[in-house]
Design a protein around this motif. Structure first.
Motif, short mmCIF file in Angstrom:
data_model
loop_
_atom_site.label_atom_id
_atom_site.label_comp_id
_atom_site.label_asym_id
_atom_site.label_seq_id
_atom_site.Cartn_x
_atom_site.Cartn_y
_atom_site.Cartn_z
N ILE A 191 9.80 18.22 -5.94
CA ILE A 191 9.73 16.77 -5.77
C ILE A 191 10.99 16.16 -5.20
N PHE A 239 8.60 15.69 0.29
CA PHE A 239 7.65 16.07 -0.77
C PHE A 239 6.34 15.30 -0.69
N PHE A 240 6.45 14.02 -0.39
CA PHE A 240 5.22 13.24 -0.32
C PHE A 240 4.23 13.87 0.65
N ALA A 252 2.53 17.02 -0.81
CA ALA A 252 1.49 16.67 -1.78
C ALA A 252 0.28 16.07 -1.06
N ILE A 259 0.85 -1.20 0.00
CA ILE A 259 0.00 0.00 0.00
C ILE A 259 0.88 1.25 0.00
N THR A 308 6.92 7.78 0.40
CA THR A 308 8.34 7.54 0.58
C THR A 308 8.99 8.80 1.11
N GLU A 357 14.70 6.93 -2.72
CA GLU A 357 13.35 6.94 -2.18
C GLU A 357 13.13 5.67 -1.37
N ARG A 408 4.05 1.60 -0.79
CA ARG A 408 4.91 1.74 -1.95
C ARG A 408 4.11 2.22 -3.16
N ARG A 409 2.93 1.61 -3.37
CA ARG A 409 2.12 1.96 -4.53
C ARG A 409 1.69 3.41 -4.48
N GLN A 410 1.39 3.88 -3.29
CA GLN A 410 0.94 5.26 -3.19
C GLN A 410 2.10 6.24 -3.18
N GLY A 411 3.30 5.70 -3.19
CA GLY A 411 4.47 6.58 -3.23
C GLY A 411 4.73 7.26 -1.91
#
Lengths: 315, 471
Positions: B224, B229-230, B233, B44, B51, B62, B46-49
């Motif tokens: 980014i 950054f994550f 966002a 979950i 990081t 990352e 990793r897929r959503q980034g």
């Protein structure tokens, strides 16, 4: 919407499309390289792959000779080459990441997982026998991205800017493939081509995934060069033809025009090119010069990209 | 080092009340369940980034912050006490910053030495006399707290600049609710998911007086490549506000605008996640390419609100930290509810002598360092490491403070060799605007290495969901 967001959406789509096109070009190069060398030297095939992808100059700066291994490395993995598959997916993903909030979860996850998996692929593992599977995988990933985009995004500016990037990249790609080989598409006194011609024509069609649809469309067992040119330039039924890409480019620009209640010079430019393609016929194009026609198109397409960036305040 | 307080087992080995349910639940989990849950959680994230980037580490630029599925739990009464102390501290910190940039009463009263303020790099002279909206400087504060016994908590440090980690707090909760919904139906756990709404409300409440109608709020990110950054966002998305980079914003006719695909749009409140120094090349570092030229003048003129205000770092500087109990008393007239860790200031002769004599048992930190870099943890360091550090300390004593090695409390955690206690800390997030809001819980960071006391994500720390039980 921020101008930067629009720009990132545009380039995200452009680079995803570029990765798919690159995979297709490599597939063709790979097929030819498998054929008996009697027909033609491999090197010329890889050279035209480099030319079609507009990577020939950058390649020459780095490498003295053209070998299959080096070309594959350069076009798939080399991050110094901004159009390599890896660099394209990375740029697309960085753009997507910067506008993460504008994307649906499906679109983001599709692009992000593609990058995560691609980052794991070791260049040394890309032996010739694994190449087709890898290239297929790239195409599928880009299609999954596009599917997520079409299936989940609201039809607002987010969608329109993504679509613009997609179709302007595709237009550029098709025009370049044709231009690299324009000389073999010119009508000849006889429509019977040599083996070499046949192979080159098939290659052009394959590089835009059109070798089957061509037969269905023209119901003809032979490749006729001017028809190939017509198919890829003027036929709206062909999803990678210039006229098709400009139909969609205009749809996206019209969408923005309506949403924002304003039209700019990019709307006029796109409309002019579309009308020229829609009312065009091959005879005329051949008469005034196929190469010149394609060069004009590529220039106009780049000018439109520039104009969109200016009109919508891309940074 | 005294014995470690285990938050689940307590002293006598009887399970502490707040952990009763979790203890039972752990017994029902098979190793396979755990493995599956950890895998799912990782997928979950990793897929959503989700990081964070590690600077100077190209290979893993990352990374995921490891997530542990055993929650860290506070009883309602425990949390009420903690929360009162946190709120008191936050009010004092804001009053302190306001005073430092105005009449400096606390310096005149001799409660804090003048030179450590005025000569401090974190003191921003440009802020002198500036009155921010509602008089609030640090709208978002993260207070790092450690526990050493049933009723013994210490504040390790205050983060008054741009504390990060709140996105992990929210995502950890999401992950837990997704993986183990049954745990949430069996008891009442204070929700944290309204944090973004509260944040937006806080930001809107400090819009400049000049702003009529609904204020426009944006987040300003360095871009980014920033390690957080994550989170930028994520918060923009959750709050429904634009995420801007410096060149998306510009100053015109005395107002701040963002460049959009249509007309420029006025901006009233900027939650900026870039450092003071890079905020405005016309006022601060002229080489900043990530700031907004002219934004500070607008801020001073009351045309835009910056969150947090520039210059708040003066309140969380490690050299100031030792004075915070005095600061609290000075501004609130109350005794501090939360204690500081006893601290030696290496710049002072006597303190330095003590520290040099006791290095193997102390934690020594750089005054301006962060992220767990450049620190010495005496008890877990080799003799050579200690001697190397001794040289650095002697060369620039003013640059360091030292504290006793606290026996941080431990919470059961999944490790390669099964469930084992691991040390934790806590970062509650506090919002100050129209009122002060303390998130129930916060981010629990856990040192995944056995016996390690360093919980920073850049040093192999992980996170846990943090529960505050409701009565």
């Amino acid at each position: 919407m921020l101008g930067r967001t629009a720009s990132s959406l545009y380039w995200m789509s452009r680079y995803m499309e570029r990765a798919e096109n690159m995979a297709r070009l490599l597939e063709v190069g790979y097929r030819i390289s498998l054929m008996p060398g009697a027909v033609e030297g491999h090197r010329d095939e890889w050279r035209s792959t480099l030319q079609s992808s507009a990577c020939d100059l950058a390649y020459a700066e780095k490498h003295d000779d053209i070998t299959a291994a080096k070309v594959i490395q350069f076009l798939i993995f080399d991050e110094d080459n901004p159009s390599s598959i890896r660099a394209s997916i990375k740029t697309a993903r960085n753009n997507g990441r910067a506008v993460r909030t504008a994307l649906t979860r499906d679109v983001w996850e599709s692009i992000n997982s593609t990058w995560n998996e691609l980052a794991q692929v070791k260049p040394s593992s890309m032996t010739a026998d694994r190449l087709p599977v890898f290239l297929d995988w790239i195409k599928q990933r880009v299609m999954s991205f596009r599917g997520a985009l079409l299936g989940t995004m609201l039809r607002n500016d987010t969608y329109y800017f993504s679509q613009l990037g997609n179709f302007m990249e595709r237009a550029d790609n098709t025009a370049r493939i044709l231009d690299v080989k324009y000389f073999i598409l010119l009508p000849k006194a006889t429509d019977v081509g040599s083996d070499l011609d046949m192979q080159q024509w098939a290659q052009i069609l394959r590089s835009v995934s059109a070798h089957r649809s061509y037969r269905w469309f023209y119901r003809d067992s032979k490749y006729r060069p001017w028809m190939i040119a017509e198919f890829l330039i003027l036929k709206e039924e062909m999803p990678r033809s210039l006229v098709f890409t400009y139909y969609w480019t205009n749809m996206a620009l019209d969408g923005l025009g309506q949403l924002y209640g304003k039209r700019y010079d990019c709307h006029d430019l796109a409309q002019q090119t579309y009308q020229r393609l829609k009312s065009g016929n091959m005879e005329q194009i051949f008469q005034s010069g196929l190469h010149e026609f394609l060069q004009d198109f590529i220039t106009a397409n780049a000018a439109l990209s520039q104009s969109i960036a200016t009109n919508y305040n891309f940074p | 080092m005294s014995t470690v307080f285990n938050e689940m087992q307590g002293k006598g080995g009887a399970v502490r009340e707040p952990y009763a349910l979790i203890e039972q639940w752990l017994k029902t989990l098979s190793p396979k369940d755990v493995e599956r849950a950890l895998k799912e959680a990782e997928a979950i994230f990793r897929r959503q980034g989700i990081t964070f980037a590690v600077y100077g580490d190209n290979q893993a630029s990352e990374r995921l912050i490891p997530f542990d599925i055993i929650p860290r739990i506070f009883a309602a009464a425990e949390w009420r006490r903690l929360s009162a102390g946190i709120e008191q501290r936050v009010r004092a910190l804001n009053a302190f910053i306001h005073d430092l940039y105005h009449r400096q009463e606390i310096l005149r009263a001799g409660r804090v030495p003048q030179d450590i303020i005025i000569q401090n790099e974190a003191f921003v002279p440009e802020m002198v006399g500036v009155m921010p909206s509602r008089g609030i400087y640090a709208h978002i504060i993260g207070i790092d707290i450690v526990r050493v016994a049933e009723n013994e908590f210490y504040v390790l440090e205050d983060n008054c600049r741009t504390p990060s980690g709140v996105s992990y707090m929210l995502e950890d909760r999401e992950a837990m609710m997704y993986l183990f919904p049954e745990l949430f139906s069996q008891q009442r756990i204070a929700p944290v998911e309204n944090y973004p709404a509260m944040l937006r409300q806080t930001l809107e409440s400090v819009a400049p007086a000049a702003c009529k109608g609904e204020p426009t709020v944006v987040i300003l990110t360095p871009g980014i490549h920033n390690s957080a950054f994550f989170e930028h966002a994520f918060l923009a998305d959750e709050m429904g506000v634009e995420l801007c980079e410096g060149n998306d914003l510009f100053v015109s006719d005395g107002y701040l605008y963002m460049r959009t695909t249509q007309e420029p749009k006025r901006v009233d409140v900027v939650y900026r996640r870039i450092d003071d120094a890079y905020l405005d090349p016309l006022t601060f570092r002229p080489d900043s390419a990530i700031g907004v030229p002219g934004i500070f003048d607008l801020y001073r003129a009351g045309r835009v609100t910056l969150v947090n205000a520039p210059g708040t770092g003066i309140a969380d500087d490690k050299s100031i930290y030792t004075y915070i109990p005095d600061v609290i008393e000075f501004y609130t007239g109350e005794k501090p509810l939360l204690k500081n860790v006893p601290t030696w200031r290496c710049g002072e002769k006597q303190d330095l002598a003590y520290v040099l004599d006791h290095l193997p048992e102390l934690v020594v930190k750089e005054v301006h360092g962060s992220g767990g870099y450049g620190m010495l943890v005496g008890p877990t360091s080799s003799r050579r490491e200690i001697e190397e550090f001794r040289h650095r300390l002697k060369a620039r004593p003013k640059n360091y403070i030292a504290q006793p090695t606290l026996a941080l409390s431990a919470v059961p955690t999944f490790t390669k060799s099964g469930v084992a206690p691991r040390h934790v800390d806590l970062r509650p997030f506090v919002l100050s605007g129209d009122r002060v809001r303390v998130t129930p819980g916060g981010l629990t960071r856990v040192a995944l290495k056995k016996n390690s006391l360093v919980v920073n994500s850049s040093q192999g720390g992980g996170t846990k969901d943090t529960w505050v039980l409701e009565d």
